[in-house]
Scaffold this motif. Structure first.
Motif, PDB file in Angstrom:
ATOM      1  N   LEU A   1       1.640  11.234  -6.207  1.00  0.00           N
ATOM      2  CA  LEU A   1       2.886  10.765  -6.825  1.00  0.00           C
ATOM      3  C   LEU A   1       3.773  11.947  -7.191  1.00  0.00           C
TER       4      LEU A   1
ATOM      5  N   SER B   1       4.301  -1.252  -3.886  1.00  0.00           N
ATOM      6  CA  SER B   1       5.486  -0.857  -3.122  1.00  0.00           C
ATOM      7  C   SER B   1       5.610   0.666  -3.085  1.00  0.00           C
ATOM      8  N   ILE B   2       5.308   1.305  -4.217  1.00  0.00           N
ATOM      9  CA  ILE B   2       5.349   2.771  -4.293  1.00  0.00           C
ATOM     10  C   ILE B   2       4.186   3.363  -3.491  1.00  0.00           C
TER      11      ILE B   2
ATOM     12  N   LYS C   1      10.869   4.985 -10.195  1.00  0.00           N
ATOM     13  CA  LYS C   1      10.932   3.623  -9.627  1.00  0.00           C
ATOM     14  C   LYS C   1      10.112   2.616 -10.435  1.00  0.00           C
TER      15      LYS C   1
ATOM     16  N   HIS D   1      -0.592   3.172 -12.359  1.00  0.00           N
ATOM     17  CA  HIS D   1      -0.553   3.192 -10.892  1.00  0.00           C
ATOM     18  C   HIS D   1      -1.964   3.288 -10.314  1.00  0.00           C
TER      19      HIS D   1
ATOM     20  N   ASP E   1      10.099  11.276  -8.427  1.00  0.00           N
ATOM     21  CA  ASP E   1      10.924  10.171  -7.915  1.00  0.00           C
ATOM     22  C   ASP E   1      10.164   8.851  -7.924  1.00  0.00           C
ATOM     23  N   ASP E   2       8.861   8.901  -7.711  1.00  0.00           N
ATOM     24  CA  ASP E   2       8.046   7.673  -7.749  1.00  0.00           C
ATOM     25  C   ASP E   2       7.997   7.100  -9.163  1.00  0.00           C
TER      26      ASP E   2
ATOM     27  N   GLU F   1       5.148  -3.865  -7.978  1.00  0.00           N
ATOM     28  CA  GLU F   1       5.947  -2.637  -8.100  1.00  0.00           C
ATOM     29  C   GLU F   1       5.141  -1.412  -7.691  1.00  0.00           C
ATOM     30  N   GLN F   2       3.904  -1.341  -8.153  1.00  0.00           N
ATOM     31  CA  GLN F   2       3.073  -0.167  -7.879  1.00  0.00           C
ATOM     32  C   GLN F   2       2.629  -0.108  -6.414  1.00  0.00           C
TER      33      GLN F   2
ATOM     34  N   HIS G   1      -1.699  12.873 -11.355  1.00  0.00           N
ATOM     35  CA  HIS G   1      -2.199  11.932 -10.346  1.00  0.00           C
ATOM     36  C   HIS G   1      -3.520  12.423  -9.751  1.00  0.00           C
TER      37      HIS G   1
ATOM     38  N   SER H   1       4.710   3.452   0.177  1.00  0.00           N
ATOM     39  CA  SER H   1       5.744   4.381   0.650  1.00  0.00           C
ATOM     40  C   SER H   1       5.203   5.808   0.794  1.00  0.00           C
ATOM     41  N   LYS H   2       3.952   6.018   0.351  1.00  0.00           N
ATOM     42  CA  LYS H   2       3.357   7.358   0.393  1.00  0.00           C
ATOM     43  C   LYS H   2       2.460   7.511   1.631  1.00  0.00           C
TER      44      LYS H   2
END
Length: 414
Positions: A268, A257-258, A275, A377, A271-272, A254-255, A88, A261-262
């Motif tokens: 990343l 939403s992840i 998802k 992502h 766990d990410d 979807e991306q 990442h 959450s950060k």
């Protein structure tokens, strides 16, 4: 298949008698008989470009030591989890340097740059830009001529590939020599931070360290495996995301939403990645429609019979992804891009084979999954994508290649 048999046919490739296995049954047969009826084989023309020609006793020992390192250290679940933030962080650098300043990006060359830098960082522990350049430039020339007509004459792509391969190995041998010196002087003992360090610490069955040339050969093989197919896979995924707005929108949701959450600047983690279920289905459908590799070679270790035909010892075999990936019996309307094929239990066994199967299934499959999802992502959370050449032609060398490198117009999110 229509002319001869839907299960197997004979042809000649690269000057070799070749038995081409087709369909899920053919895949199952070859994957199940690895190291029994068939063994690994690569054309000599490829080996001449990529490796030191000398074969010694250390080859077998080196192979088993290398396999041990791959499964125990490099691609173990615990190690893979550590790669995600590294991937990442580098992807962010690439977005800032190679994507964001441009209104149009050629995805294939950008992807190649990212995958090679990542491989250099993870496998060789090399982050110095100049050192990476000294490796990447000859590597790119070698890869370009790898599957050209193997005529070793001045001016040919194959001759250029051979010379580039020599330059690449020379630079790698310099790196191996430096690390070996550190090892012998006791510096960094026990802190094998990458595959190169681990190989220098590994001993063969006789308790001896692996030879420098054997290590160099293995590292080149790893760079090839992590570079070409992954770069083309990234390109294909981006192509499909640009083509199909409804699929892009689902991936974007979807991306985001992840991402939401950060915390600010947070990288990343494993766990990410777990998802990213819909995104992974998009990747798999992309690998089905445009598989980065057409199949793989093997050599008959003994004479055997399949589907009523006898394959003599020494003949070469080839299994092909297209005989299942594009087969309407396994994938209805095979040309239609539909990620929902991978929901639930997914395709039947031995029909979806972009990573091969059996004992020789690509050991870097999970590494490639992480790299592809991290790249998705970073791209979709920043840009909407538009093809500048809607009907760009795809040419097939060893891999499906967009002739203009897939130029995409980037529309940054506000």
């Amino acid at each position: 298949m229509l002319k001869h048999s839907p299960e197997i046919f004979q042809t000649s490739l690269l000057g070799e008698k070749m038995a081409t296995f087709c369909g899920a049954k053919g895949n199952k047969f070859l994957f199940s008989n690895e190291n029994k009826l068939v063994t690994s084989w690569l054309p000599q023309s490829l080996m001449k470009v990529l490796t030191f020609a000398e074969t010694t006793k250390s080859h077998t020992d080196g192979h088993s030591a290398f396999t041990r390192i791959l499964h125990r250290d490099v691609f173990s679940p615990e190690t893979l989890k550590k790669y995600v933030p590294v991937m990442h962080a580098l992807a962010r650098e690439h977005m800032a340097r190679d994507w964001k300043p441009n209104s149009v990006v050629k995805v294939l060359p950008a992807s190649k740059k990212y995958t090679f830098e990542l491989a250099s960082r993870i496998f060789l522990g090399e982050a110095d830009a100049e050192r990476v350049r000294k490796l990447s430039e000859p590597f790119a020339v070698a890869m370009k001529g790898l599957f050209s007509v193997p005529v070793d004459l001045p001016g040919t792509a194959y001759r250029r590939a051979i010379r580039a391969g020599e330059a690449l190995r020379e630079e790698l041998m310099r790196m191996v020599g430096e690390r070996k010196k550190e090892r012998d002087e006791g510096k960094g003992e026990g802190e094998a931070r990458d595959i190169l360090s681990k190989m220098l610490m590994e001993r063969n069955g006789d308790g001896e360290f692996l030879s420098e040339k054997e290590i160099c050969n293995r590292v080149v093989g790893l760079l090839v495996a992590s570079y070409d197919t992954t770069s083309y896979a990234v390109t294909s995924v981006m192509d499909h995301l640009a083509q199909f707005p409804h699929i892009y929108n689902e991936v974007f949701k979807e991306q985001m939403s992840i991402a939401e959450s950060k915390g600010p600047g947070e990288l990343l983690m494993w766990d990410d990645i777990e998802k990213m279920k819909y995104s992974w289905n998009v990747v798999r459908e992309s690998l089905r429609v445009t598989p980065p590799a057409a199949g793989a070679f093997r050599e008959a270790a003994t004479e055997f019979t399949y589907a009523g035909f006898t394959i003599p010892k020494g003949w070469k075999t080839f299994w092909t992804v297209y005989s299942t990936h594009k087969n309407p019996d396994f994938f209805p309307e095979p040309e239609r891009f539909d990620p929902s094929r991978f929901e639930g239990s997914g395709p039947a066994p031995y029909t979806f084979v972009p990573f091969g199967g059996g004992p020789k299934m690509c050991p870097g499959k999970e590494y490639a999954r992480l790299e592809l999802l991290v790249m998705i992502h970073n791209v979709v959370t920043r840009f909407k994508l538009e093809k500048t050449i809607p009907d760009e032609k795809i040419v097939y060398y060893a891999t499906p290649t967009p002739v203009h490198g897939l130029p995409l117009r980037l529309h940054p999110h506000q």
